[in-house]
Scaffold this motif. Structure first.
Motif, PDB file in Angstrom:
ATOM      1  N   SER A 494       0.827  -1.203   0.000  1.00  0.00           N
ATOM      2  CA  SER A 494       0.000   0.000   0.000  1.00  0.00           C
ATOM      3  C   SER A 494       0.862   1.255   0.000  1.00  0.00           C
ATOM      4  N   VAL A 495       0.321   2.321  -0.581  1.00  0.00           N
ATOM      5  CA  VAL A 495       1.038   3.590  -0.718  1.00  0.00           C
ATOM      6  C   VAL A 495       0.139   4.724  -0.268  1.00  0.00           C
ATOM      7  N   THR A 496       0.688   5.631   0.530  1.00  0.00           N
ATOM      8  CA  THR A 496      -0.044   6.831   0.926  1.00  0.00           C
ATOM      9  C   THR A 496       0.767   8.071   0.568  1.00  0.00           C
ATOM     10  N   VAL A 497       0.059   9.165   0.274  1.00  0.00           N
ATOM     11  CA  VAL A 497       0.685  10.456   0.009  1.00  0.00           C
ATOM     12  C   VAL A 497       0.018  11.474   0.926  1.00  0.00           C
ATOM     13  N   ASN A 498       0.804  12.051   1.804  1.00  0.00           N
ATOM     14  CA  ASN A 498       0.280  12.983   2.811  1.00  0.00           C
ATOM     15  C   ASN A 498      -0.908  12.380   3.558  1.00  0.00           C
ATOM     16  N   GLY A 499      -0.786  11.086   3.854  1.00  0.00           N
ATOM     17  CA  GLY A 499      -1.825  10.405   4.608  1.00  0.00           C
ATOM     18  C   GLY A 499      -2.991   9.905   3.783  1.00  0.00           C
ATOM     19  N   GLN A 500      -3.073  10.283   2.513  1.00  0.00           N
ATOM     20  CA  GLN A 500      -4.159   9.836   1.644  1.00  0.00           C
ATOM     21  C   GLN A 500      -3.729   8.564   0.918  1.00  0.00           C
ATOM     22  N   SER A 501      -4.638   7.617   0.834  1.00  0.00           N
ATOM     23  CA  SER A 501      -4.320   6.347   0.190  1.00  0.00           C
ATOM     24  C   SER A 501      -4.243   6.514  -1.322  1.00  0.00           C
ATOM     25  N   LEU A 502      -3.089   6.165  -1.873  1.00  0.00           N
ATOM     26  CA  LEU A 502      -2.919   6.182  -3.317  1.00  0.00           C
ATOM     27  C   LEU A 502      -3.100   4.784  -3.892  1.00  0.00           C
ATOM     28  N   ARG A 503      -2.750   3.759  -3.103  1.00  0.00           N
ATOM     29  CA  ARG A 503      -2.922   2.380  -3.524  1.00  0.00           C
ATOM     30  C   ARG A 503      -3.065   1.498  -2.294  1.00  0.00           C
ATOM     31  N   GLY A 504      -3.949   0.510  -2.373  1.00  0.00           N
ATOM     32  CA  GLY A 504      -4.186  -0.382  -1.247  1.00  0.00           C
ATOM     33  C   GLY A 504      -3.186  -1.508  -1.201  1.00  0.00           C
TER      34      GLY A 504
END
Length: 511
Positions: A494-504
């Motif tokens: 999983s990937v987050t950007v500034n706390g927002q999920s970009l990919r699960g």
């Protein structure tokens, strides 16, 4: 009894001689140490040297090369309070057919050894070189070479008590030209300076510390061949500095000489490779500390793959620590750089940076396990060699404590101004976890500049679209208005950007 081994001082001491054979001349002071010890009891400056002293000195220099004892290659004679040593390679070629081999100008060159107080010898030389080579190889290709050094000066001190060496050399008007068939190489330098120092390290047991530096001014090098694009490199000045601590002297020297004998690593067969592997394992881990840097001013490079110009370019490496957990720091800096590469589509050239400042730290490198892989590997075929290299790399970076830290990456061009730092760590010894922090100044101007480029290069539209998407995830730095991104890539994918999920997580849609 101390031993001076010129080969251990590194190849740069003889780099201006244009003669690879000198690299293999290991001038050992065996009987010589005893000779100078005789003069250490008082002021030696006024003692006149005798022919017996010269003969003993020559015998010591040739102690490892008895076949040269009856040749005129090396002569020694008294010269007041010092000894004059003369090297003449021309005698080696007497009796060869001049139609297939002619070499002139490689000697005679003179060096002066002067005993000092406290068992120290002073080394001096002033020479010039104007030599040529004409030969026919076994493949019938003509080999030509012309080598010129307008002036060459060497000064040094040899401490026979500590086996320490200090050497300083300078050369002016360096001009080398060589041809082998259709291949031609040119090397020019207005001036070359070189310093070499080595002394016994605190670890003892035959280990030494090396340090030195060299510089080239008004440097130019070119390699060309029929139907092959030229390679050219030039610089107003190139500087190189190095420090190596706790090096096993005898084993390291053998390793370096083996590399020279095999053309820098182009081994002819498995037997040569096995010999090199034996030398490598004997000298492993080679050192406990390395600090090396190289820089160039007004550098230009022209090659088939890349054309580069930089007002300033530098690279530095520091390696230290225990063999099973070493730290490697690498830094690169470039200013006023322009680069065009065939590996990058022309539409993207405008996006290449003009200024780069990068610092990377690798921690937890396991040289001990990697070295053990060299010792225990069974090498019988070229596939075995390849497999051994792969296992060596796996062991080197396979430690659970392995991490990579991007301490700093600054990228500046006419379009963008970016700063990036972050880390990659091992998680449970398996999957890495990536964290990146990115900031960008005047990002709206960057987007506008890329959109303008898309008018002539439509392929850049994807870059423009990606930048606008990135802006939607950005936070704003209240102090300077720059945009900020904190990117985290977790072990589950999983990937987050500034706390927002970009990919699960991986396979999240199947759970």
């Amino acid at each position: 009894m101390a031993v001076l081994d010129f080969a251990s001082c590194g190849p740069h001491i003889f780099a201006t001689s244009a003669n690879r054979e000198i690299l293999e001349v290991r001038l050992k002071l065996v009987a010589v140490a005893g000779l100078f010890a005789l003069f250490a009891t008082g002021s030696v400056q006024a003692i006149e040297m005798r022919q017996k002293d010269a003969d003993d000195f020559r015998a010591g220099l040739l102690s490892s090369y008895p076949d040269l004892a009856d040749s005129d290659f090396l002569t020694v004679k008294p010269a007041g309070d010092r000894l004059e040593v003369t090297l003449d390679f021309n005698g080696f070629f007497d009796g060869l057919d001049p139609k297939t081999f002619r070499m002139t100008g490689f000697g005679p060159w003179s060096f002066f050894f002067t005993p000092q107080d406290n068992n120290v010898a002073k080394l001096n030389a002033e020479n010039s070189v104007k030599a040529s080579l004409l030969a026919k190889g076994v493949d019938g290709k003509v080999i030509e070479g012309n080598f010129t050094i307008g002036s060459f000066v060497l000064d040094g001190l040899i401490d026979l008590n500590t086996s320490g060496v200090q050497l300083n050399t300078s050369a002016w008007g360096v001009d080398f030209l060589s041809k082998i068939g259709e291949r031609q190489a040119v090397f020019l330098a207005g001036k070359m300076d070189n310093t070499i120092n080595w002394r016994a390290s605190s670890a003892g047991n035959g280990h030494v510390d090396y340090s030195g530096s060299w510089s080239l001014s008004d440097y130019y090098q070119e390699a060309s061949q029929s139907q092959v694009p030229d390679f050219k490199i030039s610089a107003a000045k190139i500087d190189h500095e190095y420090h190596l601590n706790d090096v096993p002297k005898k084993e390291f020297n053998s390793l370096i000489l083996s590399l020279f004998a095999n053309g820098g690593g182009s081994f002819k067969d498995l037997e040569d490779f096995e010999k090199f592997g034996t030398l490598l394992t004997a000298s492993f881990p080679i050192l406990s500390f390395l600090n090396e840097s190289v820089s160039a001013a007004n550098l230009t490079v022209t090659s088939p793959l890349v054309n580069l110009a930089a007002g300033y370019l530098s690279s530095a490496v520091i390696l230290q620590g225990q063999p099973d957990a070493m730290r490697l720091a690498w830094a690169v800096k470039a200013q006023d750089m322009k680069m065009y590469s065939q590996m990058v589509p022309a539409a993207y050239w405008a996006l290449l940076p003009n200024n780069v400042d990068m610092q990377v730290l690798f921690e937890g490198l396991d040289f001990a396990s990697a070295g053990n892989e060299l010792i225990t590997a069974q090498v019988q075929t070229k596939d075995d060699v390849r497999a051994m290299g792969e296992k060596f790399s796996e062991k080197l970076i396979g430690s659970k404590s392995m991490s990579i830290s991007l301490k700093q990456l600054k990228l500046i061009s006419g379009i963008y101004d970016l700063k990036i730092f972050g880390t990659v760590r091992k998680v449970d010894g398996k999957n890495p976890q990536l964290e990146l922090w990115i900031s960008a100044h005047d990002f709206d101007k960057s987007i506008a500049a890329v959109q303008e480029l898309t008018k002539k290069a439509p392929d850049l539209s994807q870059v423009s679209f990606g930048m606008m998407m990135a802006k939607g995830f950005a936070d704003t730095n209240s102090s300077d208005g720059s945009l900020l991104w904190a990117v985290v890539w977790y072990a589950d994918g999983s990937v987050t950007v500034n706390g927002q999920s970009l990919r699960g997580p991986h396979n999240a849609d199947q759970r």
